[in-house]
Every structure is written in C-alpha cells, then in structure tokens.
Write a protein that holds these residues in place. Structure first.
Motif, PDB file in Angstrom:
ATOM      1  N   ASP A   1      14.826   1.106 -45.999  1.00 21.07           N
ATOM      2  CA  ASP A   1      14.712  -0.021 -46.928  1.00 21.07           C
ATOM      3  C   ASP A   1      13.328  -0.657 -46.790  1.00 21.07           C
ATOM      4  OD1 ASP A   1      17.310   0.564 -47.423  1.00 21.07           O
ATOM      5  OD2 ASP A   1      18.115  -1.418 -46.966  1.00 21.07           O
TER       6      ASP A   1
ATOM      7  N   ALA B   1      18.548  -2.929 -57.832  1.00 25.68           N
ATOM      8  CA  ALA B   1      18.843  -1.788 -56.957  1.00 25.68           C
ATOM      9  C   ALA B   1      20.272  -1.840 -56.435  1.00 25.68           C
ATOM     10  CB  ALA B   1      17.851  -1.734 -55.808  1.00 25.68           C
TER      11      ALA B   1
ATOM     12  N   SER C   1      10.548  -1.975 -54.549  1.00 28.56           N
ATOM     13  CA  SER C   1      11.715  -2.257 -53.709  1.00 28.56           C
ATOM     14  C   SER C   1      12.509  -0.972 -53.504  1.00 28.56           C
ATOM     15  CB  SER C   1      12.604  -3.319 -54.370  1.00 28.56           C
ATOM     16  OG  SER C   1      13.810  -3.477 -53.663  1.00 28.56           O
ATOM     17  N   THR C   2      12.662  -0.549 -52.245  1.00 28.19           N
ATOM     18  CA  THR C   2      13.389   0.683 -51.931  1.00 28.19           C
ATOM     19  C   THR C   2      14.637   0.361 -51.125  1.00 28.19           C
ATOM     20  OG1 THR C   2      11.354   1.988 -51.901  1.00 28.19           O
ATOM     21  CG2 THR C   2      13.268   2.935 -50.794  1.00 28.19           C
ATOM     22  N   THR C   3      15.768   0.890 -51.581  1.00 26.03           N
ATOM     23  CA  THR C   3      17.056   0.715 -50.912  1.00 26.03           C
ATOM     24  C   THR C   3      17.664   2.088 -50.675  1.00 26.03           C
ATOM     25  OG1 THR C   3      17.412  -1.413 -52.020  1.00 26.03           O
ATOM     26  CG2 THR C   3      19.350  -0.324 -51.077  1.00 26.03           C
TER      27      THR C   3
ATOM     28  N   PRO D   1      22.025   1.329 -63.499  1.00 22.48           N
ATOM     29  CA  PRO D   1      22.215  -0.026 -62.976  1.00 22.48           C
ATOM     30  C   PRO D   1      23.271  -0.751 -63.811  1.00 22.48           C
ATOM     31  CG  PRO D   1      20.174   0.102 -64.216  1.00 22.48           C
ATOM     32  CD  PRO D   1      20.697   1.503 -64.114  1.00 22.48           C
TER      33      PRO D   1
ATOM     34  N   LYS E   1      15.549  -6.329 -56.101  1.00 19.63           N
ATOM     35  CA  LYS E   1      16.609  -6.015 -55.134  1.00 19.63           C
ATOM     36  C   LYS E   1      17.986  -6.094 -55.791  1.00 19.63           C
ATOM     37  CE  LYS E   1      18.052  -5.284 -50.844  1.00 19.63           C
ATOM     38  NZ  LYS E   1      19.499  -5.350 -50.988  1.00 19.63           N
TER      39      LYS E   1
ATOM     40  N   VAL F   1      13.692   2.394 -62.649  1.00 13.57           N
ATOM     41  CA  VAL F   1      14.659   2.653 -61.578  1.00 13.57           C
ATOM     42  C   VAL F   1      14.543   4.135 -61.251  1.00 13.57           C
ATOM     43  CG1 VAL F   1      17.059   2.498 -60.844  1.00 13.57           C
ATOM     44  CG2 VAL F   1      16.162   0.867 -62.532  1.00 13.57           C
TER      45      VAL F   1
ATOM     46  N   ILE G   1      16.879   4.587 -53.638  1.00 21.04           N
ATOM     47  CA  ILE G   1      16.787   3.888 -54.921  1.00 21.04           C
ATOM     48  C   ILE G   1      15.547   3.002 -54.884  1.00 21.04           C
ATOM     49  CG2 ILE G   1      17.939   2.340 -56.552  1.00 21.04           C
ATOM     50  CD1 ILE G   1      20.585   3.058 -55.110  1.00 21.04           C
ATOM     51  N   THR G   2      14.592   3.279 -55.768  1.00 20.75           N
ATOM     52  CA  THR G   2      13.325   2.534 -55.775  1.00 20.75           C
ATOM     53  C   THR G   2      13.109   1.870 -57.125  1.00 20.75           C
ATOM     54  OG1 THR G   2      12.349   4.103 -54.193  1.00 20.75           O
ATOM     55  CG2 THR G   2      10.842   2.670 -55.406  1.00 20.75           C
ATOM     56  N   ILE G   3      12.909   0.569 -57.098  1.00 19.17           N
ATOM     57  CA  ILE G   3      12.581  -0.197 -58.299  1.00 19.17           C
ATOM     58  C   ILE G   3      11.080  -0.470 -58.274  1.00 19.17           C
ATOM     59  CG2 ILE G   3      13.122  -2.224 -59.701  1.00 19.17           C
ATOM     60  CD1 ILE G   3      15.549  -0.441 -59.037  1.00 19.17           C
TER      61      ILE G   3
END
Length: 317
Positions: A273, A308, A284-286, A224, A305, A262, A293-295
């Motif tokens: 998402d 991510a 949070s998944t992007t 990140p 967000k 992360v 990418i999951t936080i």
C-alpha cells in the motif's frame, strides 16, 4: 519563495472563506464566455506558472487564420522548449529529443484545463460563486470560485478580464484552501497583429504524426462501486507495460474538469500500500485479493483511497 507562497495562500484563503461570496447563476455564463474567448480571440499572453516544482515563465500565442487554429507555447527561460498547434495537430520541440506531433484539441501544457471546460456540463455538480472584482496585470477582473458540491475534489479561483473574458489568473486549491498551482498573466495583447505574426506557422513543415498504440478493449470483471458525482467512464483498456511482466487493466474517468484512472494488475512480492501526491496528481496503491489497485489522477488522496476501497469484483460465471 516561502514568503511568496505564504502571501498567495493568504489571498486564496481570504477569497475562499469570503463572507460576501454568494452563488450567482451569471457566474456560470461568464465562465462559459471565458471558454469561448480563449478559443476564438487573437491574443498573446506572457505568464508565470507556479507549482510545488518551481516557477516557469512562458508565452502563449493564439490566433485563427483563415478559420484555422494556430497556437504557440514558448518557454522563456533556459533551453528553448516550444509547442505549436495547427488545427488538431500539436507538435513538440524539446532539446535533445526528436520533434514529434500528436493529435489534440489544445496545448495541455499552457492555459489551465479549466479554461477549455464546458461549464454547462459542470453545472449540476459544481457551484460557480462570484467573489467580486479586483485588478490583475492592470486589468479589472471578475473573480469566481469553482467548487464541487460534494467536497471530494480540488477547487479553482478564476480571475478573468472583465472586458475580453480572457483568464488573467487561475489558482488550483486543495481541500484545505492551500494553493497547489497558479497561472498568472503579467502582460497580454489582444489584436489582429498576433495573427499576422503567426502566418508562417500556417505553412510550416511540422514533424510527423506519432502513432500512439491503443490497448485491447475488453470486458472487465471489476469496477469501482463509488466515484464522485459527475464522473463517467470514458475509456477502458488492457495494456502490457514494458516494465511489468503482466497486463494492466485500466478504466479512465472524467467529469469534464478533472480525470483519474483505476488500474489493476496482479500483485507480486514487492506490492505494498502506498500514497503519493505531487501537486494536483495523486497515486494511491492498495493491495487486496492478490491484486494491486492503483488510482492515478487529479484527486485529493482521501478521494483516491475511497475509490480504490470501493472496487468490486463480479462473481465468476
């Protein structure tokens, strides 16, 4: 229950926006004294833990016997659930499960993690604000807010006993001032008798130490480009998860109070998402560049967000 939450939110909001609140350098010293008292005194706390998932009634005992740390957490209602600590070994006893032991510095299921924080480390990134005194559990308490200066995290309000410095109440607030979790003492005892009551624990046979597998330590081609002030990477690993037929690369970050990870793995046809928050924890998944990418961590959704979205990949050499 709705009335209870409304009442708590009203009190929290009143403290949060108190016009009389002022930054006080001595507040950080008081919080550090709470850290020391919680880990050095012989005491017993009966408390309730309130969250969006419900209300729990618990008892926590802490003592030092012959320079050895002893602690016990007991759920007071329903099936008997118990966690005991001896030194740096923490044993879990749950109905229907085989007892086991893990290494650890303290029982994470009892007092809020804030209590064990090194506030000197937090000082560059957080404000410690005195908001006066009040009574909790018939004890006069100092009331202090703990607020991140960059506004990207949750905040705390702490009520600590003015005499012993033990925590009597701790509220975790979101960015809108809503109470996410509350720890509240209803009765307590501080004396040598607590240590006497825990003597048997010093010689008890505890379950075997559980071996926790470690992930492969590797160098990743991503990171990140933005994290909130004060957060540093404390570990990284690559793991093969049982339910995912591909490795997951993870970086773990902490500022000494909150933490998040992360996690990146290859996206598939089901990837999408998503944003989910349960109490203090956000997932949070992007999906971007064929990766998921999951936080996961103790962060507001907006902050998760942003982290991510800041993930950058290094160009192939």
């Amino acid at each position: 229950m709705k009335q209870l939450w409304c009442a708590m939110s009203f009190v929290a909001a009143g403290l949060f926006f108190s016009s009389n609140a002022s930054a006080d350098n001595s507040s950080g010293a008081l919080l550090q004294q709470m850290n020391v008292a919680s880990q050095s005194l012989n005491y017993e706390l009966s408390f309730i833990s309130i969250s969006k998932q419900g209300v729990e009634s618990l008892r926590y005992r802490h003592a030092r016997v012959d320079n050895q740390l002893l602690a016990q957490l007991l759920q007071m209602d329903g099936p008997r659930r118990e966690v005991v600590q001896r030194g740096n070994e923490i044993s879990y006893f749950e109905p229907g499960l085989e007892p086991f032991t893990l290494n650890g510095d303290y029982i994470v299921d009892s007092l809020p993690s804030l209590v064990y924080t090194d506030f000197k480390r937090l000082a560059p990134y957080y404000d410690f604000i005195s908001v006066g005194r009040t009574r909790i559990a018939d004890r006069l308490c100092e009331v202090i807010r703990v607020v991140a200066r960059d506004g990207t995290r949750y905040s705390y309000i702490v009520w600590m006993d003015a005499e012993t410095r033990l925590p009597m109440r701790v509220d975790l607030l979101d960015r809108d001032g809503e109470t996410l979790e509350q720890f509240r003492v209803i009765a307590y005892n501080v004396n040598a008798q607590v240590a006497n009551n825990m003597q048997t624990l010093a010689k008890a046979n505890l379950p075997p130490l559980l071996s926790v597998p470690t992930g492969d330590k590797v160098t990743f081609n991503w990171a990140p480009s933005w994290v909130p002030q004060g957060f540093v990477e404390i570990s990284s690993s690559r793991r093969q998860l049982p339910t995912v037929d591909m490795p997951v690369e993870s970086r773990l970050y902490s500022d000494g109070l909150f933490s998040f990870s992360v996690n990146i793995n290859r996206a598939n046809q089901n990837s999408t998402d998503q944003m989910l928050r349960t109490g203090r924890r956000t997932v949070s998944t992007t999906v971007r560049d064929s990766n998921e990418i999951t936080i996961v961590g103790e962060l507001p959704p907006q902050t998760a967000k942003r982290i991510a979205d800041s993930v950058k990949y290094k160009a192939a050499q």
